[in-house]
Design an enzyme around this catalytic site. Sequence first.
Site, PDB file in Angstrom:
ATOM      1  N   GLU A   1       0.924  -1.104  -0.029  1.00  0.00           N
ATOM      2  CA  GLU A   1       0.012  -0.112   0.049  1.00  0.00           C
ATOM      3  C   GLU A   1       0.945   1.011  -0.080  1.00  0.00           C
ATOM      4  O   GLU A   1       1.515   1.482   1.023  1.00  0.00           O
ATOM      5  CB  GLU A   1      -0.999   0.005   1.302  1.00  0.00           C
TER       6      GLU A   1
ATOM      7  N   CYS B   1      -2.615   9.170   2.316  1.00  0.00           N
ATOM      8  CA  CYS B   1      -1.987   8.583   1.241  1.00  0.00           C
ATOM      9  C   CYS B   1      -3.391   8.908   0.148  1.00  0.00           C
ATOM     10  O   CYS B   1      -2.997   9.045  -1.198  1.00  0.00           O
ATOM     11  CB  CYS B   1      -1.846   7.240   1.113  1.00  0.00           C
TER      12      CYS B   1
HETATM   13  P1  NAP Z   1       8.130   5.221   4.821  1.00  0.00           P
HETATM   14  O1  NAP Z   1       9.205   6.117   5.000  1.00  0.00           O
HETATM   15  O2  NAP Z   1       8.241   4.402   3.375  1.00  0.00           O
HETATM   16  O3  NAP Z   1       7.993   4.455   5.940  1.00  0.00           O
HETATM   17  C1  NAP Z   1       6.867   3.499   6.301  1.00  0.00           C
HETATM   18  C2  NAP Z   1       7.659   2.462   7.020  1.00  0.00           C
HETATM   19  O4  NAP Z   1       8.488   1.843   6.608  1.00  0.00           O
HETATM   20  C3  NAP Z   1       7.922   2.794   8.442  1.00  0.00           C
HETATM   21  O5  NAP Z   1       7.739   1.770   9.650  1.00  0.00           O
HETATM   22  C4  NAP Z   1       9.578   2.846   8.268  1.00  0.00           C
HETATM   23  O6  NAP Z   1      10.407   2.866   9.198  1.00  0.00           O
HETATM   24  C5  NAP Z   1       9.829   1.653   7.326  1.00  0.00           C
HETATM   25  N1  NAP Z   1      10.990   1.614   6.528  1.00  0.00           N
HETATM   26  C6  NAP Z   1      11.512   2.897   6.083  1.00  0.00           C
HETATM   27  N2  NAP Z   1      12.528   2.513   5.341  1.00  0.00           N
HETATM   28  C7  NAP Z   1      12.633   1.200   5.256  1.00  0.00           C
HETATM   29  C8  NAP Z   1      13.381   0.255   4.506  1.00  0.00           C
HETATM   30  N3  NAP Z   1      14.444   0.865   3.833  1.00  0.00           N
HETATM   31  N4  NAP Z   1      13.231  -1.098   4.739  1.00  0.00           N
HETATM   32  C9  NAP Z   1      12.274  -1.412   5.490  1.00  0.00           C
HETATM   33  N5  NAP Z   1      11.403  -0.523   6.189  1.00  0.00           N
HETATM   34  C10 NAP Z   1      11.621   0.710   5.981  1.00  0.00           C
HETATM   35  O7  NAP Z   1       6.688   6.151   4.823  1.00  0.00           O
HETATM   36  P2  NAP Z   1       6.264   7.203   5.656  1.00  0.00           P
HETATM   37  O8  NAP Z   1       7.034   8.208   5.656  1.00  0.00           O
HETATM   38  O9  NAP Z   1       6.241   6.689   7.152  1.00  0.00           O
HETATM   39  O10 NAP Z   1       4.468   7.148   5.529  1.00  0.00           O
HETATM   40  C11 NAP Z   1       4.176   8.016   4.332  1.00  0.00           C
HETATM   41  C12 NAP Z   1       4.021   7.321   3.038  1.00  0.00           C
HETATM   42  O11 NAP Z   1       3.035   6.233   3.315  1.00  0.00           O
HETATM   43  C13 NAP Z   1       3.436   8.176   2.140  1.00  0.00           C
HETATM   44  O12 NAP Z   1       4.140   8.029   0.820  1.00  0.00           O
HETATM   45  C14 NAP Z   1       1.756   7.707   1.840  1.00  0.00           C
HETATM   46  O13 NAP Z   1       1.267   7.997   0.703  1.00  0.00           O
HETATM   47  C15 NAP Z   1       2.074   6.266   2.247  1.00  0.00           C
HETATM   48  N6  NAP Z   1       0.766   5.609   2.774  1.00  0.00           N
HETATM   49  C16 NAP Z   1       0.049   4.840   2.061  1.00  0.00           C
HETATM   50  C17 NAP Z   1      -1.142   4.172   2.591  1.00  0.00           C
HETATM   51  C18 NAP Z   1      -1.963   3.469   1.553  1.00  0.00           C
HETATM   52  O14 NAP Z   1      -2.596   2.573   2.003  1.00  0.00           O
HETATM   53  N7  NAP Z   1      -1.377   3.267   0.343  1.00  0.00           N
HETATM   54  C19 NAP Z   1      -1.620   4.601   3.871  1.00  0.00           C
HETATM   55  C20 NAP Z   1      -0.878   5.436   4.407  1.00  0.00           C
HETATM   56  C21 NAP Z   1       0.326   5.874   4.001  1.00  0.00           C
HETATM   57  P3  NAP Z   1      10.692   4.087  10.119  1.00  0.00           P
HETATM   58  O15 NAP Z   1       9.797   4.832  10.489  1.00  0.00           O
HETATM   59  O16 NAP Z   1      11.945   3.583  11.177  1.00  0.00           O
HETATM   60  O17 NAP Z   1      11.536   4.850   9.061  1.00  0.00           O
END
Ligand code: NAP
Length: 493
Positions: A266, A300
């Site tokens: 997602e 998102c």
């Molecule tokens: P993110 O930076 O991708 O982080 C999401 C999760 O992944 C966090 O738990 C993060 O841990 C972890 N993570 C980061 N880098 C990683 C890696 N290299 N390997 C494994 N895990 C890793 O996203 P975010 O800033 O938290 O959230 C915002 C994004 O989520 C936006 O793009 C939004 O559109 C998207 N989103 C999508 C949906 C959907 O249903 N499509 C819903 C909500 C949000 P850390 O916190 O420790 O960095």
Amino acid sequence: MTNTVTIPTPKTGPAPFPIPTDLWIGGKWVESATKKRVDVFDPSTGKKITDVADCDASDALAAVDAADAAAAAWAATTPRQRAEILRKCYEQIVANIEWLAYLISLENGKALPDARAEVLYSAEFYRWYAEECCHVLGELAMAPASGARIMVQYQPIGIALLITPWNYPAAMATRKIAPALAAGCTVVLKPATETPLTALAVAQIMHDCGVPAGVVNVVTTSKASPLSKAVLHDPRVRKISFTGSTPVGRALLHEAADQVISCAMELGGNAPFIVCKDANLNDALDGAMLAKMRNSGEACTAANRFYVHKDIYKPFTDGMVARMSAIKLGEATDPESTLGPMVNEKAVAKIAELVDDAVAKGAKLLLGGQRLNRPGYYYPPTVLADVPDNADMMKEEIFGPVVSLQSFDDEEEAIRKANDTEYGLAAYVYTQDLKRGLKICEKLEAGMLGLNRGLMSDPAAPFGGVKQSGLGREGSHHGLIEFCEIKYIATNW
Ligand code: NAP
């Protein structure tokens, strides 16, 4: 002794227990083998709330051991047994709405009304999957040529790694945990570093509701990449369900390839919001505010680009300025606030950069547009008109309280522009002509459409995107099947 934090008491009463800040593995709160801690901040003030365990891959593999030890017994429970535990989780989350909402506001920065809405939304996944897990039917058919029987069964896929973002600290976790448990899987959850406390509280509630030891495990870390790498290379793990940004989703897809692990992704969005000339202006404005401002714009599904027919562009723009001006910005846990801070400094800097870029390229700033000079991570409600196509915010997620408007002459142009993005999560259309609306919906490249609706999230509906917004669906029956393996038995009798 378990490390805990006692959150300040909301007006409605204290939390029923101090929030544990260690790792939840095998039904016990345990310290990380690293003994390291990672700080958690209050975005409203920038001050530290507490710290949580900062674990490494060895702790995560211990969580996989616990999930593995619990897997066979959990898979062998009857759907009804699982349903009753999930139903209890629903009831307990709802019963604890006020302090859970307070906790979410505290660590994430969303205002209390948004946080309460999230708690209810997150609870609904337990209720929906309590009902749904009793309806996982197989298939039985006669092979057309031989007359042999084709039996199809849905079985739990196995241990699932769940990785969630900070923007919905409760709902993104329960949207994965509930269907996984309903399917009979055990899980290891890694919440976002900004917002781990809600997930830890939910783990405690689930335990109190009778979820057996090892079925749900929660690990917190500031080093997500080595942790997910280790877990995804453990052959016992058969599923990753990730919610977060598209670049991280891509990296995890590569990582999952080595063990050919099933992936549900997602990812990010860049939702267009099309207002046709025959739209009901008030309805469109109400829907626009919901689609834009729900969750402080940090969703998102947030409307990222407004395309408004030229005949109603002026009244729609004026209406958005009026509504955005009425927003009350303040500390997230202040009951008067309708908009809290952004999650962190990086988020504010990114929004400021996108707004400055749009203005430099010719957009008209009608409201806001300046960072606030106060502690915490605030960005004010902002409205930009005539945003040009080459502005970065037309291609990237704004993820904040910024309305970006552009007018259009004909629908084909609006549809072409709406689809001109690598993302395909959500899109919105407002028109009073249902035929026109459905035609536009069919042409829009998005997994979810809001037709005269500014809000589409529903536990009973399939949530997910096309193109680079992801793979698979959460919620609905489809969300449960994501955690199942299809088994076919060829037989005769
Ligand atoms: P993110 O930076 O991708 O982080 C999401 C999760 O992944 C966090 O738990 C993060 O841990 C972890 N993570 C980061 N880098 C990683 C890696 N290299 N390997 C494994 N895990 C890793 O996203 P975010 O800033 O938290 O959230 C915002 C994004 O989520 C936006 O793009 C939004 O559109 C998207 N989103 C999508 C949906 C959907 O249903 N499509 C819903 C909500 C949000 P850390 O916190 O420790 O960095």
